[in-house]
Design an enzyme around this catalytic site. Structure first.
Site, PDB file in Angstrom:
ATOM      1  CB  CYS A   2      -0.747   0.063   1.227  1.00 44.73           C
ATOM      2  SG  CYS A   2      -1.731  -1.430   1.475  1.00 44.73           S
ATOM      3  NE  ARG A  27       5.213   2.523  -2.629  1.00 44.37           N
ATOM      4  CZ  ARG A  27       5.854   1.924  -1.704  1.00 44.37           C
ATOM      5  NH1 ARG A  27       5.521   0.805  -1.038  1.00 44.37           N
ATOM      6  NH2 ARG A  27       7.048   2.103  -1.899  1.00 44.37           N
ATOM      7  CD1 TRP A  74      -2.533  -4.900  -4.552  1.00 47.09           C
ATOM      8  CD2 TRP A  74      -1.855  -6.140  -2.615  1.00 47.09           C
ATOM      9  NE1 TRP A  74      -2.423  -6.253  -5.042  1.00 47.09           N
ATOM     10  CE2 TRP A  74      -2.138  -7.115  -3.741  1.00 47.09           C
ATOM     11  CE3 TRP A  74      -1.669  -6.724  -1.803  1.00 47.09           C
ATOM     12  CZ2 TRP A  74      -1.903  -8.371  -3.716  1.00 47.09           C
ATOM     13  CZ3 TRP A  74      -1.170  -7.984  -1.628  1.00 47.09           C
ATOM     14  CH2 TRP A  74      -1.402  -8.798  -2.926  1.00 47.09           C
ATOM     15  CG  ASN A  98       3.051  -1.095   2.823  1.00 40.88           C
ATOM     16  OD1 ASN A  98       2.556  -2.026   2.446  1.00 40.88           O
ATOM     17  ND2 ASN A  98       4.151  -0.704   2.249  1.00 40.88           N
ATOM     18  N   GLY A  99       1.504  -3.410   4.815  1.00 40.05           N
ATOM     19  CA  GLY A  99       2.120  -4.572   5.332  1.00 40.05           C
ATOM     20  C   GLY A  99       1.075  -5.675   6.146  1.00 40.05           C
ATOM     21  CD  GLU A 479       7.820 -10.969 -19.150  1.00 36.18           C
ATOM     22  OE1 GLU A 479       7.754 -11.597 -18.118  1.00 36.18           O
ATOM     23  OE2 GLU A 479       7.621  -9.819 -19.216  1.00 36.18           O
ATOM     24  CE  LYS A 483       4.214  -8.440 -18.528  1.00 35.03           C
ATOM     25  NZ  LYS A 483       5.690  -8.433 -18.056  1.00 35.03           N
ATOM     26  CD  GLU A 486       1.289  -8.957 -15.572  1.00 30.40           C
ATOM     27  OE1 GLU A 486       1.331  -8.573 -14.446  1.00 30.40           O
ATOM     28  OE2 GLU A 486       2.480  -9.088 -16.214  1.00 30.40           O
ATOM     29  CG  HIS A 502       8.542 -35.084 -20.557  1.00 27.15           C
ATOM     30  ND1 HIS A 502       9.130 -36.275 -20.650  1.00 27.15           N
ATOM     31  CD2 HIS A 502       9.684 -34.474 -21.247  1.00 27.15           C
ATOM     32  CE1 HIS A 502      10.206 -36.353 -21.201  1.00 27.15           C
ATOM     33  NE2 HIS A 502      10.441 -35.203 -21.601  1.00 27.15           N
ATOM     34  CE  LYS A 602       5.785  -0.964 -12.524  1.00 29.95           C
ATOM     35  NZ  LYS A 602       5.896  -1.824 -13.631  1.00 29.95           N
TER      36      LYS A 602
HETATM   37  C1  F6R Z   1       4.935  -8.675 -14.247  1.00 30.24           C
HETATM   38  C2  F6R Z   1       5.483  -7.708 -13.219  1.00 30.24           C
HETATM   39  C3  F6R Z   1       5.925  -8.396 -11.989  1.00 30.24           C
HETATM   40  C4  F6R Z   1       7.077  -7.953 -11.395  1.00 30.24           C
HETATM   41  C5  F6R Z   1       7.344  -8.419 -10.225  1.00 30.24           C
HETATM   42  C6  F6R Z   1       8.901  -7.989  -9.451  1.00 30.24           C
HETATM   43  O1  F6R Z   1       4.516  -7.971 -15.262  1.00 30.24           O
HETATM   44  O2  F6R Z   1       5.569  -6.703 -13.315  1.00 30.24           O
HETATM   45  O3  F6R Z   1       5.993  -9.810 -11.891  1.00 30.24           O
HETATM   46  O4  F6R Z   1       8.144  -8.282 -12.422  1.00 30.24           O
HETATM   47  O5  F6R Z   1       6.390  -8.075  -9.142  1.00 30.24           O
HETATM   48  O6  F6R Z   1       8.624  -6.543  -9.374  1.00 30.24           O
HETATM   49  P1  F6R Z   1      10.025  -5.764  -9.201  1.00 30.24           P
HETATM   50  O7  F6R Z   1      10.811  -5.951 -10.446  1.00 30.24           O
HETATM   51  O8  F6R Z   1       9.585  -4.311  -8.886  1.00 30.24           O
HETATM   52  O9  F6R Z   1      10.781  -6.335  -8.091  1.00 30.24           O
END
Ligand code: F6R
Length: 607
Positions: A2, A27, A74, A98-99, A479, A483, A486, A502, A602
């Site tokens: 948060c 956040r 969050w 936050n936490g 990846e 992507k 999500e 497998h 994020k």
């Molecule tokens: C996916 C994504 C997340 C971050 C992960 C690590 O698109 O953005 O999987 O890569 O939460 O975040 P950081 O790089 O900030 O440690």
């Protein structure tokens, strides 16, 4: 995860708190709220969902007062409702947090046992009541907070206002970051320097266990043992500049198209492009004699590390142990003396990555941090910081940070290979040239966008999608799947193409698109053998490869995305564009919230 902000101001604070929360929305965006003190009394506004809902409620019923705290949430304990939104208040305090408080059940029983009826499902409300009980017992605000902190288990950053104390704001940190900002007759608290950047650039970062007592005259800081400590203020370089979307519909697509430029910036810092040489900063370890490298990260940053493992092992002959930070931190990994551990993180605040870093530090490792935010906790815990120069990444799904991480890692690989004597000067020049060409190849990759849109439209009609690849295309398959799921909420999985037989091959039928990442490299033939197995079973094949290779498969594949003729070494950086655009356009067709997908944040500052 948060975001927290607090202001002891000289004028009305609510508008400034909302502006700071806008910079912290990355956040979390489940709910937002503000409490202010006016005439010594606490008042608050809260709203479920994005910050704009809080703005609307403030427009209808403004909050006055020169002291205030704010929060963007969050959700951890309790659904993302208005009732669970912070600040949580009692007649004597307002708290933002936050936490996660791990012992909230037993503390909650104690609070309800004292006859208090809880208004929310949150652990934060319990903190507010515990502090209030201490105040009721006659303690000062500072003593009441200190006594409460001793009883909390878990991770927290807190900001607390007190009824009747217009010139007091208390902050505490155990785990998640918290910064004190110094103004002119004003003082601030914030989750990070970015949130405080519109207010001040003079920042004191609290250490783990610190308690900060703020008045408009300054801050007194106490360490975990309750001793007064001096923490130096520093000039933050965090920018208050709110990046906007320009002509783009979303930050994500803007950030995808920024990649050639920011990769150029990143490469300029790690190489001498005029002479095709690597130019790394002085490293605290000798790569010539290093026996193993440990890499730890989460999510997309972990995937960047996985690509680097292939590179380090093949090009520099340096063995790499890589793990997801949330697993690594509890695995009690035995680490060799004088080892080097590298932590990759866009935000530099990911709780699990930070905990893994602290574990490695405790085990005597030299610590490297590959980060986008150079003032972050992970950067501050490192012996060497390797910035990626991606610029602010606002879209929650990482795009340009990923490819900049790859570019910086590729430079480090060439540096290590040179130091270890596994490549000569000519090969160094060749590899650096191939890196320098990445921005140009990315521009070519963008030309596939219209074709990618058509494929993306088709994906909206399916439920499951597989991404397959070998070598460095395997992490890229991971990846692509990450992507896509999500952003579009479709189920996607990434697999090593050789692993298909497998198990996952059982999924193949006419309803499951299988996306093969098969650039023309030394594993191409192997990958397309797996592709043939899928085609033979009626599977729907989408091939991502170079033009010539695609031509060989016409008639047997459903569709294709062309890759530029980049050197195989840098292909994962270039091919990332294809999977990013595919995920983006699928999400746009699905109508999801591209920049802020549901349930995500994020910066993941809880484990
Ligand atoms: C996916 C994504 C997340 C971050 C992960 C690590 O698109 O953005 O999987 O890569 O939460 O975040 P950081 O790089 O900030 O440690």
């Amino acid at each position: 995860m948060c975001g927290i902000v607090g202001i002891l101001g000289t004028a009305e604070v609510a508008p400034h708190i909302v502006d700071a929360l806008a910079l912290l929305e990355y956040r979390g965006y489940d709910s937002a709220g503000i409490a202010t003190l006016d005439g010594g009394k606490i008042d608050r506004r809260r709203a479920e969902g994005k910050l704009r809902n809080l703005r609307n409620s403030l427009a209808e019923a403004p909050l006055s007062g020169r002291s205030g705290i704010g929060h963007t949430r969050w959700a951890t304990h309790g659904a993302p409702t208005k009732g669970n939104a912070h600040p949580h208040v009692t007649p004597r305090v307002a708290v933002v947090h936050n936490g996660i408080i791990e012992n909230y059940r037993e503390l909650g029983d104690e609070v309800t046992g004292a006859g208090i009826v809880l208004q929310s499902e949150t652990d934060t409300e319990i903190i507010a009541h515990l502090i209030t009980l201490e105040l009721d017992a006659g303690k000062t605000p500072q003593a009441a907070v200190a006594a409460t902190l001793k009883r909390l288990r878990g991770a927290f950053a807190l900001a607390i206002l007190f009824t009747g104390h217009d010139d007091l704001l208390i902050g505490a940190r155990h785990g998640p970051p918290l910064a004190v900002g110094h103004g002119d007759g004003e003082m601030y608290l914030g989750s990070d320097a970015i949130a405080l950047a519109p207010l001040t650039s003079s920042i004191t970062y609290l250490e783990d266990g610190d308690l900060a007592v703020l008045t408009r005259q300054g801050a007194e800081i106490y360490d975990a043992g309750g001793k007064p400590v001096q923490r130096p203020a520093q000039q933050s370089v965090a920018s208050a500049f709110r990046v906007d979307k320009g002509n783009y519909h979303h930050f994500m697509i803007k950030e995808i198209f920024e990649q050639p430029e920011v990769i150029g910036h990143t490469l300029a810092h790690y190489s001498d492009l005029a002479n095709d040489r690597i130019a790394m900063p002085e490293m605290p370890v000798d790569f010539a004699t290093l026996e193993r490298l440990t890499i730890c990260a989460c999510g997309t940053a972990y995937i960047a590390g996985l690509v680097a493992k292939y590179w380090f092992e093949k090009v520099a002959r340096l063995p790499v142990d890589i793990d997801i930070a949330s697993e690594f931190r509890y695995r009690e990994v035995p680490l060799a003396a004088q080892g080097f551990a590298l932590f990759i993180s866009q935000s530099g605040e990911t709780a699990d990555t930070l905990a893994a870093l602290n574990y490695c530090k405790g085990a005597g490792q030299t610590i490297g941090a590959l980060v986008n935010v150079t003032e972050s906790s992970i950067a501050r815990g490192a012996d060497i910081v390797l910035p990626i120069y991606a610029g602010p990444e606002i879209g929650v799904a990482s795009t340009k940070a990923f490819t900049c991480q790859l570019a910086a890692l590729a430079a480090l690989v060439i540096f290590a290979a040179k130091a270890r004597g596994t490549i000569d000067e000519a090969e160094e020049r060749r590899l650096v040239r191939s890196l320098a060409e990445v921005p140009r190849h990315m521009l070519d990759a963008f030309r596939q966008e219209e074709k990618i849109k058509t494929i993306a439209q088709g994906l909206t009609k399916v439920r499951d999608i597989l991404f397959l690849g070998r070598g460095t295309s395997f992490p890229l398959a991971l990846e692509g799947a990450l992507k896509l799921k999500e952003l579009s909420y479709l189920h996607a999985e990434g697999y090593a193409a050789g692993e298909l037989k497998h198990g996952p091959i059982a999924l193949i039928d006419q309803t499951v698109p299988v996306i093969f990442l098969a650039p023309d490299d030394d594993l191409y033939e192997k990958t397309v053998s797996n592709m043939a197995e899928v085609a033979a079973r009626g599977g729907r094949v989408i091939l991502i490869s170079q033009n010539d290779r695609i031509a060989e498969w016409q008639g047997r594949i459903e569709s294709s995305i062309e890759l530029p003729d980049a050197d195989p070494f840098v292909m994962p950086i270039v091919a990332a564009v294809s999977v990013q655009l595919l995920a983006y356009h699928t999400a746009v067709f699905m109508g999801t919230d591209v920049d802020q997908p549901r349930n995500l944040a994020k910066s993941v500052t809880v484990e």
